[in-house]
Write a protein that holds these residues in place. Structure first.
Motif, PDB file in Angstrom:
ATOM      1  N   LYS A   1       0.921  -1.068   0.102  1.00 18.36           N
ATOM      2  CA  LYS A   1       0.014  -0.080   0.012  1.00 18.36           C
ATOM      3  C   LYS A   1       0.907   1.301  -0.158  1.00 18.36           C
ATOM      4  O   LYS A   1       0.486   2.246  -0.891  1.00 18.36           O
ATOM      5  CB  LYS A   1      -0.704   0.074   1.341  1.00 18.36           C
ATOM      6  CG  LYS A   1      -1.917  -1.019   1.383  1.00 18.36           C
ATOM      7  CD  LYS A   1      -2.737  -1.030   2.664  1.00 18.36           C
ATOM      8  CE  LYS A   1      -2.102  -1.199   3.885  1.00 18.36           C
ATOM      9  NZ  LYS A   1      -1.323  -2.250   4.299  1.00 18.36           N
ATOM     10  N   SER A   2       1.826   1.374   0.959  1.00 21.44           N
ATOM     11  CA  SER A   2       2.391   2.510   0.943  1.00 21.44           C
ATOM     12  C   SER A   2       3.654   2.625  -0.363  1.00 21.44           C
ATOM     13  O   SER A   2       3.682   3.928  -0.948  1.00 21.44           O
ATOM     14  CB  SER A   2       3.506   2.363   2.167  1.00 21.44           C
ATOM     15  OG  SER A   2       2.838   2.324   3.481  1.00 21.44           O
ATOM     16  N   THR A   3       4.026   1.433  -0.656  1.00 21.46           N
ATOM     17  CA  THR A   3       4.896   1.563  -2.024  1.00 21.46           C
ATOM     18  C   THR A   3       4.159   2.139  -3.111  1.00 21.46           C
ATOM     19  O   THR A   3       4.467   3.005  -3.667  1.00 21.46           O
ATOM     20  CB  THR A   3       5.290  -0.092  -2.324  1.00 21.46           C
ATOM     21  OG1 THR A   3       5.888  -0.292  -0.974  1.00 21.46           O
ATOM     22  CG2 THR A   3       6.446   0.357  -3.367  1.00 21.46           C
TER      23      THR A   3
ATOM     24  N   PHE B   1      -2.353  10.373   1.464  1.00 22.48           N
ATOM     25  CA  PHE B   1      -2.072  10.129   3.162  1.00 22.48           C
ATOM     26  C   PHE B   1      -1.899   8.687   3.304  1.00 22.48           C
ATOM     27  O   PHE B   1      -2.343   7.853   2.725  1.00 22.48           O
ATOM     28  CB  PHE B   1      -3.685  10.269   3.807  1.00 22.48           C
ATOM     29  CG  PHE B   1      -4.275  11.650   3.661  1.00 22.48           C
ATOM     30  CD1 PHE B   1      -4.114  12.452   4.842  1.00 22.48           C
ATOM     31  CD2 PHE B   1      -4.863  12.047   2.596  1.00 22.48           C
ATOM     32  CE1 PHE B   1      -4.568  13.631   4.818  1.00 22.48           C
ATOM     33  CE2 PHE B   1      -5.456  13.208   2.628  1.00 22.48           C
ATOM     34  CZ  PHE B   1      -5.148  14.265   3.721  1.00 22.48           C
ATOM     35  N   ASP B   2      -0.735   8.367   4.000  1.00 26.52           N
ATOM     36  CA  ASP B   2      -0.299   7.205   4.381  1.00 26.52           C
ATOM     37  C   ASP B   2      -0.222   6.849   5.654  1.00 26.52           C
ATOM     38  O   ASP B   2       0.440   7.125   6.546  1.00 26.52           O
ATOM     39  CB  ASP B   2       1.302   6.870   3.946  1.00 26.52           C
ATOM     40  CG  ASP B   2       1.623   5.503   3.894  1.00 26.52           C
ATOM     41  OD1 ASP B   2       0.889   4.548   4.352  1.00 26.52           O
ATOM     42  OD2 ASP B   2       2.753   5.110   3.787  1.00 26.52           O
ATOM     43  N   GLU B   3      -1.478   6.211   6.163  1.00 27.57           N
ATOM     44  CA  GLU B   3      -1.662   5.851   7.441  1.00 27.57           C
ATOM     45  C   GLU B   3      -1.688   7.089   8.552  1.00 27.57           C
ATOM     46  O   GLU B   3      -0.896   6.823   9.541  1.00 27.57           O
ATOM     47  CB  GLU B   3      -0.899   4.539   7.985  1.00 27.57           C
ATOM     48  CG  GLU B   3      -1.096   3.457   7.327  1.00 27.57           C
ATOM     49  CD  GLU B   3      -0.824   2.065   7.688  1.00 27.57           C
ATOM     50  OE1 GLU B   3      -0.699   2.143   9.070  1.00 27.57           O
ATOM     51  OE2 GLU B   3      -0.402   1.068   7.192  1.00 27.57           O
ATOM     52  N   PRO B   4      -2.493   7.900   8.303  1.00 26.13           N
ATOM     53  CA  PRO B   4      -2.127   9.344   9.104  1.00 26.13           C
ATOM     54  C   PRO B   4      -2.611   9.300  10.495  1.00 26.13           C
ATOM     55  O   PRO B   4      -2.088  10.162  11.219  1.00 26.13           O
ATOM     56  CB  PRO B   4      -3.145  10.377   8.135  1.00 26.13           C
ATOM     57  CG  PRO B   4      -4.320   9.564   7.677  1.00 26.13           C
ATOM     58  CD  PRO B   4      -3.399   8.129   7.080  1.00 26.13           C
TER      59      PRO B   4
END
Ligand SMILES: Nc1ncnc2c1ncn2[C@@H]1O[C@H](COP(=O)(O)OP(=O)(O)OP(=O)(O)O)[C@@H](O)[C@H]1O
Ligand SMILES: [Mg+2]
Lengths: 249, 240
Positions: B40-42, B160-163
């Motif tokens: 997901k982040s990648t 947004f990455d797991e804010p």
């Protein structure tokens, strides 16, 4: 009575020694000039060392952080080459004694110049740069990776992020270590006499040579170094406390 | 607004993204869910090239940003990103955190950047923190500032990455509220999150990622109410 006699004899000896070594022929002036020379070399070497050190550290960390992602091309090739030059430089400088570097600079590289002061400043600056680059490199690596990513994600270039975001944090991290490096540098300049530069150590030694009385001039030289080092240590401590205020304001 | 074509990403021998095709329309809110390590982040970081794709193309507002000739800094000025770890600049005050990028990149002059930052701070209720340093803020406040920092650039899309993953539970709400408000204002958003309530409420489309691909996608009703893929069913059973 005899103890007092002995004491006063010793005191008058001391006084005679003092006069012989420092007052006669205004020999104290040699120490003052020597100290000036020492400080001058240290200052110049310090500035040169920072300039070289920052440059080398930036090249090496830029290469390390972009080598996996950078696109092939002349830019990559140039950076790779620069990185190798920097590596070679730090390896050679850190792997050889500073006195040998000084002698090579004076008798080989700048054989045509007899400006010992300039050559010594260059030699100590180039020497110091290698150590400073390692200090700054580890300072850069100690800043969280997320800082660079945050800067880049906002559209700032690598250099803008480096300068506005990474550098101020690096400065705070490395200041104590850097200060110690320059205190060491100041003391290292005491070998400048090898290339006939009349620095503080050289001046003390010359006084000893003419008066044949080693105690006073050598102890004086040691005390002057000590005083200068203590002064700088105090100064750095103050600066450090000021920088740290941002943490818990 | 963003089109992703056959995106692959490898770290050494590890293939993390195995071919992703997506289209994100202006104003759309896309929520990405999936197990840890699924990429997901990648994927999110490829969208603004914090990670360089191994192959595939990404178009942003018509420009192929994977093209070596593309000015990625100019592209990033139109894409905001919010990180799990906030990544505020600790040596700068809140106001300086907000105005640094717009002023440095020449998007705004100092006055208009400060004005814009002031308005945004007021909107998230943190006007009184303008002069504070990040170390003096709570986690929730830090993340709200990080969102405002990205917004000060006037981006067209926010990533947004797991804010809320690094926040104490009692602070999650205040950050989600800011994001919901942003969604209401029409911002295009791509959000990686474990907050299923948020996904359901705000998402136009939910992507379930696993093993480097989008295993299933659909409206929140479809994904949460009637998931088709057994992996999605399994994942949702564990998190809900
Ligand atoms: N820079 C990197 N170098 C090597 N491997 C990486 C790198 N970044 C991520 N990975 C690997 O890629 C895989 C996917 O990572 P990613 O961070 O995209 O997962 P994720 O879905 O965001 O997981 P999480 O929910 O834990 O954040 C993981 O196995 C991770 O170890
Ligand atoms: Mg992640």
């Amino acid at each position: 009575m005899t103890i007092l006699d002995g004491l006063s004899a010793w005191l008058s000896d001391l006084k005679a020694e003092f006069i012989l070594n420092f007052i006669d022929k205004n020999r104290w002036e040699m120490l003052v000039e020597g100290l000036q020379t020492t400080l001058l070399i240290a200052l110049f070497a310090c500035l040169l060392g920072i300039a070289i050190g920052v440059l080398v550290a930036v090249v090496r960390t830029t290469w390390e952080s972009t080598r996996l992602t950078m696109r092939r091309g002349p830019g990559r090739l140039a950076l790779s080459l620069l990185n190798r030059v920097c590596l070679l430089y730090t390896t050679v400088i850190r792997g050889t004694p500073v006195v040998v570097q000084l002698l090579i600079m004076y008798y080989i590289i700048f054989a045509s110049s007899n400006n010992g002061l300039m050559v010594a400043s260059l030699a100590f600056g180039i020497n110091s740069g290698a150590y400073v680059s390692e200090i700054i490199r580890s300072g850069i690596l100690s800043v969280d990776k997320g800082q660079m990513e945050a800067g880049r994600s906002l559209g700032m270039t690598y250099l803008q992020t480096m300068w506005k975001i990474i550098a101020p944090q690096v400065l705070k991290n490395v200041l104590p270590t850097l200060a110690n490096e320059f205190i060491a540098l100041l003391k290292e300049t005491s070998v400048a006499g090898y290339v006939a530069v009349a620095d503080l150590t050289f001046a003390g030694n010359r006084i000893r040579g003419v008066t044949y009385s080693p105690f006073m001039p050598l102890i004086a030289v040691a005390l002057i170094y000590l005083a200068v080092v203590m002064f700088f240590t105090w100064l750095v401590g103050k600066l450090e406390r000021r920088l740290r205020q941002g943490d818990n304001r | 607004m963003i089109t992703v074509k056959n995106l692959h990403k490898q770290f050494g021998n590890l293939e993390v993204l195995k071919g992703i095709d997506q289209h994100i329309s202006p104003g759309e809110k896309v929520v990405i869910i999936g197990p840890s390590g699924s990429g997901k982040s990648t994927f999110l970081r490829c969208l603004n090239l914090l990670e360089t794709p191994t192959s595939g193309q990404i178009f942003f507002e018509g420009t192929d940003i994977t093209d070596p000739k593309c000015d990625i800094n100019a592209i990033r000025r139109r894409m905001g990103m919010v990180f799990q770890q906030f990544n505020l600049f600790p040596h700068l005050t809140v106001m300086q955190n907000l105005t640094l990028a717009p002023v440095t990149t020449g998007v705004m002059d100092k006055e208009s950047a400060a004005r814009k930052a002031g308005q945004l701070l007021a909107r998230v209720g943190l006007s009184d923190k303008a002069g504070a340093y990040p170390a003096q803020l709570s986690g929730g406040q830090k993340q709200r500032i990080a969102i405002v920092r990205a917004l000060t650039m006037n981006p067209d899309v926010m990533l947004f990455d797991e804010p809320t993953s690094a926040l104490d539970p009692e602070m999650v709400g205040e950050v989600l509220d800011v994001m919901k408000q942003l969604a209401k204002d029409g911002m295009t958003m791509v959000v990686v999150t474990h907050e299923m309530g948020f996904a359901r409420e705000v998402g136009d489309r939910v992507l379930f990622m696993d093993e480097g691909i989008v295993m299933e996608e659909g409206t929140p009703q479809q994904i949460f109410g009637n998931p088709q893929n057994p992996r999605t069913q399994d994942f949702l059973r564990k998190v809900l």
